[in-house]
Scaffold this motif. Structure first.
Motif, PDB file in Angstrom:
ATOM      1  N   THR A  79      -0.562 -29.892  10.151  1.00 28.71           N
ATOM      2  CA  THR A  79      -1.435 -30.748   9.353  1.00 28.71           C
ATOM      3  C   THR A  79      -2.862 -30.684   9.873  1.00 28.71           C
ATOM      4  O   THR A  79      -3.826 -30.620   9.097  1.00 28.71           O
ATOM      5  CB  THR A  79      -0.936 -32.202   9.376  1.00 28.71           C
ATOM      6  N   LEU A  80      -2.998 -30.686  11.195  1.00 30.00           N
ATOM      7  CA  LEU A  80      -4.327 -30.659  11.796  1.00 30.00           C
ATOM      8  C   LEU A  80      -5.050 -29.348  11.484  1.00 30.00           C
ATOM      9  O   LEU A  80      -6.258 -29.350  11.204  1.00 30.00           O
ATOM     10  CB  LEU A  80      -4.218 -30.844  13.302  1.00 30.00           C
ATOM     11  N   ALA A  81      -4.326 -28.237  11.527  1.00 27.12           N
ATOM     12  CA  ALA A  81      -4.944 -26.942  11.237  1.00 27.12           C
ATOM     13  C   ALA A  81      -5.525 -26.928   9.829  1.00 27.12           C
ATOM     14  O   ALA A  81      -6.658 -26.461   9.610  1.00 27.12           O
ATOM     15  CB  ALA A  81      -3.921 -25.827  11.409  1.00 27.12           C
ATOM     16  N   ASP A  82      -4.752 -27.433   8.865  1.00 26.39           N
ATOM     17  CA  ASP A  82      -5.231 -27.493   7.484  1.00 26.39           C
ATOM     18  C   ASP A  82      -6.408 -28.459   7.355  1.00 26.39           C
ATOM     19  O   ASP A  82      -7.381 -28.198   6.644  1.00 26.39           O
ATOM     20  CB  ASP A  82      -4.088 -27.928   6.563  1.00 26.39           C
ATOM     21  N   LEU A  83      -6.322 -29.578   8.067  1.00 26.87           N
ATOM     22  CA  LEU A  83      -7.371 -30.602   8.024  1.00 26.87           C
ATOM     23  C   LEU A  83      -8.692 -30.051   8.565  1.00 26.87           C
ATOM     24  O   LEU A  83      -9.757 -30.228   7.955  1.00 26.87           O
ATOM     25  CB  LEU A  83      -6.924 -31.814   8.839  1.00 26.87           C
ATOM     26  N   VAL A  84      -8.636 -29.378   9.705  1.00 30.27           N
ATOM     27  CA  VAL A  84      -9.843 -28.811  10.309  1.00 30.27           C
ATOM     28  C   VAL A  84     -10.450 -27.741   9.403  1.00 30.27           C
ATOM     29  O   VAL A  84     -11.678 -27.660   9.259  1.00 30.27           O
ATOM     30  CB  VAL A  84      -9.530 -28.238  11.707  1.00 30.27           C
ATOM     31  N   SER A  85      -9.589 -26.944   8.783  1.00 24.11           N
ATOM     32  CA  SER A  85     -10.089 -25.908   7.866  1.00 24.11           C
ATOM     33  C   SER A  85     -10.848 -26.524   6.700  1.00 24.11           C
ATOM     34  O   SER A  85     -11.932 -26.048   6.320  1.00 24.11           O
ATOM     35  CB  SER A  85      -8.921 -25.062   7.340  1.00 24.11           C
ATOM     36  N   ARG A  86     -10.286 -27.584   6.100  1.00 25.82           N
ATOM     37  CA  ARG A  86     -10.938 -28.230   4.961  1.00 25.82           C
ATOM     38  C   ARG A  86     -12.222 -28.942   5.386  1.00 25.82           C
ATOM     39  O   ARG A  86     -13.220 -28.939   4.657  1.00 25.82           O
ATOM     40  CB  ARG A  86      -9.969 -29.205   4.285  1.00 25.82           C
TER      41      ARG A  86
END
Length: 205
Positions: free
Chosen positions: A74-81
């Motif tokens: 979830t964090l990886a996707d969050l940081v990307s966005r």
């Protein structure tokens, strides 16, 4: 609109279920947060990332997982966005060439500064739903649960390691037991040469 006020506790399985009650409390907290932050503010998880990065620039994804409690995927996707929105800047970590570190961009700093007073207002509203005498205890209990959540991944890793060792030892013990139960090969009797029969002495010529 979230309303405050005391409600009589209802009897039943759900009323005595910590997981259910915490889920209800989380729903309440997120509703209050959304009302205070509005549609233009960061989500609760985005705010947590912004706040964590503001405390220490150059955090890697692993660092952010530990700091926020958000799971890795979830964090990886969050940081990307958030990077795509211009709230975060990513660069190669100076400590680990394989990892990417994140920093607040100028837009991220502005978003965090605008969100902080709203988050404080949301927290005050949530705490205002509790009697003053119980607020410190409430925060203490939440901190203990958060600490347990932080410790869970490490405990799980140690448990997996211990289980692997147990299985390895069990296989060794089983192998040793089979070896001990295996009948020893019978020794072959030593070959003995038959004794030579002495020839009868002939009469002298």
């Amino acid at each position: 609109m979230v309303k405050s006020g005391k409600q009589a506790r209802r009897a039943g399985a759900l009323a005595d279920s910590p997981s259910h009650l915490m889920h209800r409390a989380l729903q309440l907290a997120l509703d209050v947060y959304a009302e205070e932050l509005g549609t233009d503010g960061p989500t609760q998880r985005q705010f947590a990332v912004l706040e964590a990065v503001s405390q220490r620039a150059g955090l890697t994804q692993t660092d952010l997982v530990k700091a926020t409690g958000i799971d890795r995927s979830t964090l990886a996707d969050l940081v990307s966005r958030m990077t795509a929105k211009g709230l975060l800047d990513r660069e190669r970590s100076s400590l680990d060439a394989r990892a990417k570190a994140v920093r607040l961009s100028a837009a991220g700093e502005a978003a965090l500064a605008a969100a902080r007073p709203r988050v404080i207002a949301a927290d005050k509203r949530i705490m205002g739903l509790l009697p003053k005498a119980k607020r410190d205890l409430f925060l203490e209990l939440l901190s203990e649960l958060a600490a347990a959540a932080d410790a869970a991944p490490e405990e799980a890793r140690l448990a997996i390691k211990a289980e692997k060792k147990r299985l390895k030892d069990a296989r060794k013990a089983e192998k040793a037991a089979k070896k001990a139960d295996k009948p020893a090969k019978a020794e072959k009797p030593a070959k003995t040469k038959p004794a030579k029969t002495p020839k009868p002495a002939g009469d002298a010529a």
